[in-house]
Motif scaffolding. Structure first.
Motif, PDB file in Angstrom:
ATOM      1  N   ALA A 142       0.833  -1.249   0.015  1.00  0.00           N
ATOM      2  CA  ALA A 142      -0.092  -0.122   0.015  1.00  0.00           C
ATOM      3  C   ALA A 142       0.975   1.293  -0.067  1.00  0.00           C
ATOM      4  O   ALA A 142       2.075   1.242   0.314  1.00  0.00           O
ATOM      5  CB  ALA A 142      -0.873   0.134   1.376  1.00  0.00           C
ATOM      6  N   GLU A 143       0.218   2.246  -0.290  1.00  0.00           N
ATOM      7  CA  GLU A 143       0.987   3.761  -0.304  1.00  0.00           C
ATOM      8  C   GLU A 143       1.170   4.054   1.334  1.00  0.00           C
ATOM      9  O   GLU A 143       1.875   4.777   1.352  1.00  0.00           O
ATOM     10  CB  GLU A 143       0.082   4.631  -0.950  1.00  0.00           C
ATOM     11  N   TYR A 144       0.061   3.663   2.012  1.00  0.00           N
ATOM     12  CA  TYR A 144       0.476   4.049   3.397  1.00  0.00           C
ATOM     13  C   TYR A 144       0.224   2.692   4.230  1.00  0.00           C
ATOM     14  O   TYR A 144      -0.576   1.877   4.039  1.00  0.00           O
ATOM     15  CB  TYR A 144      -0.658   5.333   3.892  1.00  0.00           C
ATOM     16  N   ALA A 145       0.926   2.512   5.444  1.00  0.00           N
ATOM     17  CA  ALA A 145       0.648   1.244   6.204  1.00  0.00           C
ATOM     18  C   ALA A 145       0.944   1.748   7.554  1.00  0.00           C
ATOM     19  O   ALA A 145       1.354   2.941   8.226  1.00  0.00           O
ATOM     20  CB  ALA A 145       1.673   0.485   5.920  1.00  0.00           C
ATOM     21  N   LEU A 146       0.402   1.197   8.537  1.00  0.00           N
ATOM     22  CA  LEU A 146       0.322   1.223   9.952  1.00  0.00           C
ATOM     23  C   LEU A 146       1.281   0.335  10.478  1.00  0.00           C
ATOM     24  O   LEU A 146       1.401  -1.082  10.320  1.00  0.00           O
ATOM     25  CB  LEU A 146      -1.045   0.895  10.792  1.00  0.00           C
ATOM     26  N   LEU A 147       2.439   0.626  11.463  1.00  0.00           N
ATOM     27  CA  LEU A 147       3.077  -0.386  11.896  1.00  0.00           C
ATOM     28  C   LEU A 147       3.187  -0.088  13.445  1.00  0.00           C
ATOM     29  O   LEU A 147       3.291   1.136  13.947  1.00  0.00           O
ATOM     30  CB  LEU A 147       4.633   0.083  11.517  1.00  0.00           C
ATOM     31  N   PRO A 148       3.228  -1.288  14.209  1.00  0.00           N
ATOM     32  CA  PRO A 148       3.235  -1.152  15.652  1.00  0.00           C
ATOM     33  C   PRO A 148       4.866  -0.530  16.169  1.00  0.00           C
ATOM     34  O   PRO A 148       5.791  -1.167  15.628  1.00  0.00           O
ATOM     35  CB  PRO A 148       2.955  -2.518  16.217  1.00  0.00           C
ATOM     36  N   ALA A 149       4.698   0.410  16.762  1.00  0.00           N
ATOM     37  CA  ALA A 149       6.133   0.985  17.232  1.00  0.00           C
ATOM     38  C   ALA A 149       7.025  -0.141  17.860  1.00  0.00           C
ATOM     39  O   ALA A 149       8.109   0.029  17.587  1.00  0.00           O
ATOM     40  CB  ALA A 149       6.026   2.188  18.162  1.00  0.00           C
ATOM     41  N   ALA A 150       6.588  -1.168  18.738  1.00  0.00           N
ATOM     42  CA  ALA A 150       7.078  -2.061  19.203  1.00  0.00           C
ATOM     43  C   ALA A 150       7.910  -3.065  18.259  1.00  0.00           C
ATOM     44  O   ALA A 150       8.872  -3.409  18.678  1.00  0.00           O
ATOM     45  CB  ALA A 150       6.415  -2.927  20.105  1.00  0.00           C
ATOM     46  N   VAL A 151       7.444  -2.969  17.031  1.00  0.00           N
ATOM     47  CA  VAL A 151       8.308  -3.927  16.257  1.00  0.00           C
ATOM     48  C   VAL A 151       8.485  -2.935  14.788  1.00  0.00           C
ATOM     49  O   VAL A 151       8.370  -3.393  13.843  1.00  0.00           O
ATOM     50  CB  VAL A 151       7.209  -5.154  15.795  1.00  0.00           C
ATOM     51  N   THR A 152       8.899  -1.736  15.132  1.00  0.00           N
ATOM     52  CA  THR A 152       9.500  -0.877  14.152  1.00  0.00           C
ATOM     53  C   THR A 152      10.961  -0.438  14.680  1.00  0.00           C
ATOM     54  O   THR A 152      11.164  -0.109  15.719  1.00  0.00           O
ATOM     55  CB  THR A 152       8.412   0.415  13.815  1.00  0.00           C
ATOM     56  N   ALA A 153      11.768  -0.301  13.620  1.00  0.00           N
ATOM     57  CA  ALA A 153      13.004   0.307  13.935  1.00  0.00           C
ATOM     58  C   ALA A 153      13.423   1.354  12.907  1.00  0.00           C
ATOM     59  O   ALA A 153      12.992   1.459  11.752  1.00  0.00           O
ATOM     60  CB  ALA A 153      13.825  -0.844  13.769  1.00  0.00           C
ATOM     61  N   HIS A 154      14.591   2.065  13.469  1.00  0.00           N
ATOM     62  CA  HIS A 154      15.072   3.176  12.611  1.00  0.00           C
ATOM     63  C   HIS A 154      15.817   2.553  11.614  1.00  0.00           C
ATOM     64  O   HIS A 154      16.613   1.586  11.656  1.00  0.00           O
ATOM     65  CB  HIS A 154      15.833   4.298  13.452  1.00  0.00           C
ATOM     66  N   LYS A 155      15.699   2.826  10.382  1.00  0.00           N
ATOM     67  CA  LYS A 155      16.540   2.339   9.033  1.00  0.00           C
ATOM     68  C   LYS A 155      17.896   2.920   8.957  1.00  0.00           C
ATOM     69  O   LYS A 155      17.881   4.212   9.117  1.00  0.00           O
ATOM     70  CB  LYS A 155      15.780   2.736   7.803  1.00  0.00           C
ATOM     71  N   PRO A 156      18.858   2.130   9.319  1.00  0.00           N
ATOM     72  CA  PRO A 156      20.313   2.796   8.964  1.00  0.00           C
ATOM     73  C   PRO A 156      20.309   3.637   7.597  1.00  0.00           C
ATOM     74  O   PRO A 156      19.694   3.137   6.581  1.00  0.00           O
ATOM     75  CB  PRO A 156      21.025   1.847   9.038  1.00  0.00           C
ATOM     76  N   ALA A 157      20.880   4.693   7.427  1.00  0.00           N
ATOM     77  CA  ALA A 157      20.984   5.471   6.243  1.00  0.00           C
ATOM     78  C   ALA A 157      21.550   4.549   5.199  1.00  0.00           C
ATOM     79  O   ALA A 157      21.312   4.816   4.057  1.00  0.00           O
ATOM     80  CB  ALA A 157      21.826   6.718   6.451  1.00  0.00           C
ATOM     81  N   GLU A 158      22.563   3.628   5.623  1.00  0.00           N
ATOM     82  CA  GLU A 158      23.396   3.082   4.510  1.00  0.00           C
ATOM     83  C   GLU A 158      22.524   1.743   3.854  1.00  0.00           C
ATOM     84  O   GLU A 158      22.745   1.292   2.801  1.00  0.00           O
ATOM     85  CB  GLU A 158      24.532   2.308   5.042  1.00  0.00           C
ATOM     86  N   LEU A 159      21.256   1.591   4.355  1.00  0.00           N
ATOM     87  CA  LEU A 159      20.441   0.608   4.011  1.00  0.00           C
ATOM     88  C   LEU A 159      19.311   1.215   3.264  1.00  0.00           C
ATOM     89  O   LEU A 159      18.763   2.107   3.479  1.00  0.00           O
ATOM     90  CB  LEU A 159      19.872   0.017   5.146  1.00  0.00           C
ATOM     91  N   SER A 160      18.975   0.587   1.986  1.00  0.00           N
ATOM     92  CA  SER A 160      18.072   1.204   1.002  1.00  0.00           C
ATOM     93  C   SER A 160      16.680   0.846   1.703  1.00  0.00           C
ATOM     94  O   SER A 160      16.575  -0.196   2.446  1.00  0.00           O
ATOM     95  CB  SER A 160      18.181   0.700  -0.371  1.00  0.00           C
ATOM     96  N   PHE A 161      15.563   1.444   1.450  1.00  0.00           N
ATOM     97  CA  PHE A 161      14.269   1.026   1.642  1.00  0.00           C
ATOM     98  C   PHE A 161      13.871  -0.636   1.109  1.00  0.00           C
ATOM     99  O   PHE A 161      13.476  -1.279   1.902  1.00  0.00           O
ATOM    100  CB  PHE A 161      13.231   2.066   1.022  1.00  0.00           C
ATOM    101  N   THR A 162      14.290  -0.704  -0.059  1.00  0.00           N
ATOM    102  CA  THR A 162      14.048  -1.926  -0.570  1.00  0.00           C
ATOM    103  C   THR A 162      14.682  -3.212   0.317  1.00  0.00           C
ATOM    104  O   THR A 162      14.062  -4.167   0.587  1.00  0.00           O
ATOM    105  CB  THR A 162      14.574  -2.309  -2.119  1.00  0.00           C
TER     106      THR A 162
END
Length: 308
Positions: free
Chosen positions: A100-120
């Protein structure tokens, strides 16, 4: 209105459609993410057929958005969310679908993406890599021990082999003959699947195996159990808990927390884990992406990329 790829009832691919939906509103403990990429997993099509995750209850509301993992940019915070801000790049498990273009993520199972890692790449980690990591930690084998991995050529299996190697384990990987070179490139000893595979595994590990990580279930799991003397060192992500317990093992206990996501992300950054993305598709071809996984032809990971 934003778009999402959904299934409208239980059944086959004919129940799927790309539709316009209301933009989700984050509830307490949730973050709203503008999706940049969503991983495709076998559990996605299984849920469409009516499969229930262990412990899942309640009626499913249709249309239901497909997808179990995503990466993107935080757009809105639900009540009680701490540690995240609007504009943060994140990845994690989804609360109600990720194609989807927008999604809900529980904060407890969400992490900050390292800048060196692509979204893909980040979108491939919350399900397959995290499951692999949890199971290897659960086996708790010492460095130098031998672990047998069934289904070693699939999305989770590829991660299991690499993470096991990063933990200093010797890996015997069971997979189809066509995946021999691939499995060996990951650092495993390849054993062809099919009739007689257990005898071939015994020959590949003459001193025995110290643990089994099963991703297939059924008869393969039963045969794998016979290769172990220490049955508690049998874990499966390919069979129900009762099937594993009958054989003296257990199902993989998912940690489902941000710490595991951080750990697998750092394994990627350190060069110990490569998701091996073998196909990317835009959102309007999400059905094609799911067919690639559902038909069993995917080697590694398939990802849906969402243009902004």
């Amino acid at each position: 209105m934003p778009k999402a790829y959904v299934f409208t009832r239980y059944g086959g691919p004919e129940t799927e459609a790309l539709v316009e939906v209301d933009r989700p509103v984050p509830g307490p403990g949730q973050v709203l993410v503008a999706v940049r990429a969503a991983g495709v997993n076998p559990v996605d099509w299984k849920l469409r057929t009516g499969f229930r995750r262990p412990g899942e209850s309640g009626d499913r509301v249709f249309p239901a958005v497909l997808g179990s993992e995503a990466s993107g940019v935080v757009e809105e915070l639900g009540d009680g969310v701490e540690g995240f801000a609007i504009g943060d790049e994140v990845f994690g498990n989804t609360a109600a679908g990720g194609y989807a273009e927008y999604a809900l993520l529980p904060a407890a199972v969400t992490a900050h993406k390292p800048a060196e890692l692509s979204f893909t790449v980040a979108a491939t980690l919350p399900v397959a890599a995290a499951t692999a990591y949890d199971g290897i930690r659960q086996l708790d084998l010492p460095s130098g021990a031998t672990v047998l991995v069934t289904g070693a050529g699939g999305g989770v299996g590829v991660a299991v082999v690499q993470i096991a190697r990063a933990f200093g384990l010797r890996v015997v990987g069971v997979a189809g003959e066509s995946k021999k070179d691939f499995v060996e490139s990951l650092g495993a000893v390849h054993v062809p699947s099919g009739p007689g595979w257990a005898e071939r595994a015994r020959a590949a590990a003459p001193d025995g195996v110290d643990g089994v990580y099963d991703l297939v279930g059924g008869e393969v799991l039963s045969e794998a159990a016979q290769l172990l003397t220490d049955r508690p060192k049998l874990v499966t992500a390919g069979a129900p808990p009762e099937e594993a317990e009958r054989l003296g093992g257990t199902r993989v206990a998912r940690a489902r927390n941000a710490a595991v996501l951080d750990a697998v992300a750092h394994l990627v950054l350190n060069g110990d884990l490569t998701p091996h993305i073998t196909g990317t598709f835009p959102l309007d071809r999400a059905g094609e992406a799911l067919r690639t996984v559902e038909d069993g032809h995917a080697r590694g990971k398939v990802v849906i990329e969402v243009a902004r």
